[in-house]
Design a protein around this motif. Structure first.
Motif, PDB file in Angstrom:
ATOM      1  N   UNK A  92       0.821  -1.216   0.000  1.00 46.65           N
ATOM      2  CA  UNK A  92       0.000   0.000   0.000  1.00 46.65           C
ATOM      3  C   UNK A  92       0.857   1.270   0.000  1.00 46.65           C
ATOM      4  N   UNK A  93       2.037   1.216   0.613  1.00 49.28           N
ATOM      5  CA  UNK A  93       2.902   2.390   0.551  1.00 49.28           C
ATOM      6  C   UNK A  93       3.437   2.575  -0.879  1.00 49.28           C
ATOM      7  N   UNK A  94       3.729   1.467  -1.559  1.00 42.72           N
ATOM      8  CA  UNK A  94       4.095   1.575  -2.988  1.00 42.72           C
ATOM      9  C   UNK A  94       2.978   2.256  -3.759  1.00 42.72           C
ATOM     10  N   UNK A  95       1.743   1.862  -3.469  1.00 41.96           N
ATOM     11  CA  UNK A  95       0.588   2.449  -4.152  1.00 41.96           C
ATOM     12  C   UNK A  95       0.461   3.932  -3.866  1.00 41.96           C
ATOM     13  N   UNK A  96       0.675   4.307  -2.627  1.00 40.74           N
ATOM     14  CA  UNK A  96       0.596   5.720  -2.250  1.00 40.74           C
ATOM     15  C   UNK A  96       1.667   6.528  -2.987  1.00 40.74           C
ATOM     16  N   UNK A 142       3.019   5.747  -5.775  1.00 42.39           N
ATOM     17  CA  UNK A 142       2.599   5.795  -7.178  1.00 42.39           C
ATOM     18  C   UNK A 142       1.569   6.904  -7.371  1.00 42.39           C
TER      19      UNK A 142
END
Lengths: 432, 432
Positions: free
Chosen positions: A186-190, A192
């Motif tokens: 989810x931090x990768x998604x944020x 992004x």
């Protein structure tokens, strides 16, 4: 002045190497787990680097992240249906539908150039931007098209329903992530969402692993009488990798002072931390303490931890690097690693630490376990769920037996001030 | 006959593609989580390969492992001290030591060619082989050397103490590890002990990830009005990697039937599983169902799962591969992934599955949460330990908001047959 410098001063002038060696061999300078963990602050954290977002999973962030924009920037639909002014639907039901006039369609990816008035509706897809005047979205499932220009609506929608307001996800300027946080999916998604194609993270520590002992032979060798294959290199490398660090197996060194000294000195030059297993006990063949004394700018921080198994553990600082002497017995080495070494690796890796307190697994102890006062006993357990209860069944066996770790699902700790725990006691399980 | 073939027959003749598409668009063929998971058996497991032991951490073993030897092969000391016949020490204490004659030293790595009689002792180091006649080892700390030939012993040792008997760790022929087990550090150690320099494991599945939607732009793009950056590729790639599989991001495809069909067909050729996010709902722009109908040897296994968020999920079989259509909303996609897709990936990865029942984290719910009957509601929670109690505090927010997943430490599931849970209820937390 660092804490480390203060300690050096307090402990007085540097002893001659020979004195130090004799002293350390005669008694362990035993620390509790808590005291041992305080030494993390004696070491420096890894440097940082910028890496592509695609490679960031599991890495430790080395910057605070703030949002440079509202997200979404404009109010968006999160359903397929009709953008409306919610008030136009109040009181609508299957028996008493609201009739709304369709005045157009929101094209995806475009800011609508019209507005929605009372009694009006605009076709909208998930992700479409709400036109002016619309404050909610009626799901397509709750409507019937009567003709090209009219829908029946069977449910009322409240303002804000089925849409995301501007800034509802992220607000401009808000701090979202902190230096030291581990990058989960989810931090990768944020990142992004914020357009961070490159991320500043701590470098991955490279940790050299050395096995010592005349009786240790390589895995591809056929052990002679009294020889055993090198197990610790593999278990310790696996544990290092679980922390996110890189494990560099450096092979087996015989019980020979000069070979071991040269190997350790070379490893300390090349890697960010060095772990030697075997050779940390008080026996005649244990050179680790002697070798630390012979290294440049080296200081033994502790020799011995009040845990069982795993007492004969050494931590030294050599320059700015940590040098560990772990017990040779595989179970002891693994337990020390999981309880003591892992937090040090996480510290130098830049991790702010996830609160382990949060992720405690509770079970009931399956049998009485005796324990010595004055040390923390770690007991391997196998987990079994019987009915609603999770039982932690002790796996018995000596600390040299790898089979006991294979049978174990976790560890339980029996505190310093107890003589043991009774069957049925509530215990915290540390998963393995 | 596989289950799959049976199901095909039971479900009747293959429908014409156009009919299938219409039917699927009109209603979801909604399955429960349990029903959805039963479809794992429709897929084939990955093939196997032999890899070096050094690369085996985290991989799934594809063979049963038996011991081809007793380990240790000979009785060994696990302490530095003296090998004795335990009876020689019975009754020894500080006030009344036993006096033993030192008759020699066990050289490391050699089978002693002498034996120990009553009243005799042999110097031995950790790992040394016990001479004939010795059944235990007195720790050096419990002795004093009186002269070169005599020691005082202050503690009695029982037969078997401070030594490991032949076969005490592993017995020849014993099954130690089973096909399908995940190789933890201790399993690596066990394989090392057995001299397995190469290990047979299941191949790592390669999973293609496609994002769809006209409104989705690449991370390095500056989103126009109504556009958002591609979040799902990053969150899903991270989740894929957490399962041990390889994630292959395949970029963004616009809402265009032919582009998406071509991309999916190509991905299914190249990868072991394909995941498309977005385009799985019932809206006009959702081509995923149509595309499955157009692919060779394709069958929709389900369209819709009775969970929230995440209902509009599609699983299809294309040839022998799984093709997923996940919701476009990031929270929905992540929840479906963690609850449904992960078990499928673990299945094709060869994993026998670790009993998740064993590793349940229990907390108390921090506030009342309403829930609809007939579906499982997954609620994001933030964990907080206050005193002895772990509280799961619901993180509120819509299913498109990545920020809510960043704030969450875990998920709780509210069952199909409840209308909600009250503050203080005991809940199982699924860590995120």
């Amino acid at each position: 002045m660092s804490q480390f410098c203060t300690r050096r001063r307090l402990s007085g002038a540097k002893p001659r190497v020979q004195n130090l060696v004799i002293q350390m061999k005669e008694f362990f300078d035993v620390k509790t787990i808590e005291q041992a963990l305080e030494y993390t602050a004696h070491f420096v954290r890894m440097g940082t680097e910028h890496i592509p977002l695609t490679e960031s999973a599991g890495r430790i962030l080395a910057e605070d992240i703030r949002s440079d924009t509202d997200l979404p920037e404009f109010a968006r639909s999160i359903m397929d249906g009709y953008a409306v002014n919610g008030a136009s639907t109040f009181g609508a039901s299957e028996g008493n539908p609201a009739y709304l006039e369709i005045i157009g369609t929101v094209a995806m990816g475009q800011l609508p150039d019209f507005s929605v008035g009372p009694g009006q509706a605009v076709r909208i897809s998930t992700g479409g931007l709400l036109p002016r005047g619309a404050d909610s979205v009626v799901m397509i499932e709750h409507t019937t098209a009567i003709d090209d220009n009219t829908i029946e609506v069977y449910r009322s929608v409240a303002p804000g329903q089925n849409m995301v307001a501007a800034g509802e996800d992220l607000k401009k300027g808000e701090q979202l992530l902190a230096d030291g946080c581990k990058i989960r999916p989810q931090e990768s998604g944020l990142l992004a969402a914020l357009g961070k194609t490159r991320v500043k993270v701590y470098k991955v520590p490279r940790i050299g692993i050395i096995s010592t002992g005349d009786e240790i032979v390589a895995v591809d060798a056929c052990p002679g009488p009294g020889q055993i294959r090198d197990i610790n290199t593999y278990t310790l490398a696996g544990l290092v990798r679980q922390t996110g660090a890189a494990a560099i197996p450096l092979g087996i060194v015989k019980d020979d002072y000069e070979s071991l000294r040269a190997k350790c000195a070379e490893a300390l030059e090349q890697y960010d931390m060095v772990i030697v297993s075997g050779g940390s006990s008080v026996g005649a063949r244990d050179y680790t303490i002697d070798i630390i004394g012979a290294l440049q700018d080296a200081q033994i921080l502790f020799h011995g931890i009040s845990i069982s198994p795993g007492k004969p553990t050494i931590l030294a600082r050599v320059g700015q690097k940590a040098f560990w002497g772990l017990p040779g017995h595989v179970v002891s080495a693994m337990i020390v690693f999981s309880q003591i070494v892992t937090p040090f690796i996480e510290y130098i890796s830049g991790s702010a630490g996830r609160d382990n307190d949060l992720f405690q697994l509770t079970a009931r102890l399956g049998r009485n376990v005796a324990s010595a006062q004055g040390r923390v006993d770690f007991v391997r357990v196998h987990l079994e769920r019987r009915g609603d209860t999770l039982w932690a069944e002790p796996v018995l066996g000596k600390s040299g037996l790898i089979s006991t770790m294979v049978k174990a699902d976790g560890l339980i700790a029996i505190g310093m001030n107890t003589e043991g725990l009774e069957k049925g006691a509530a215990v915290q399980v540390i998963p393995l």
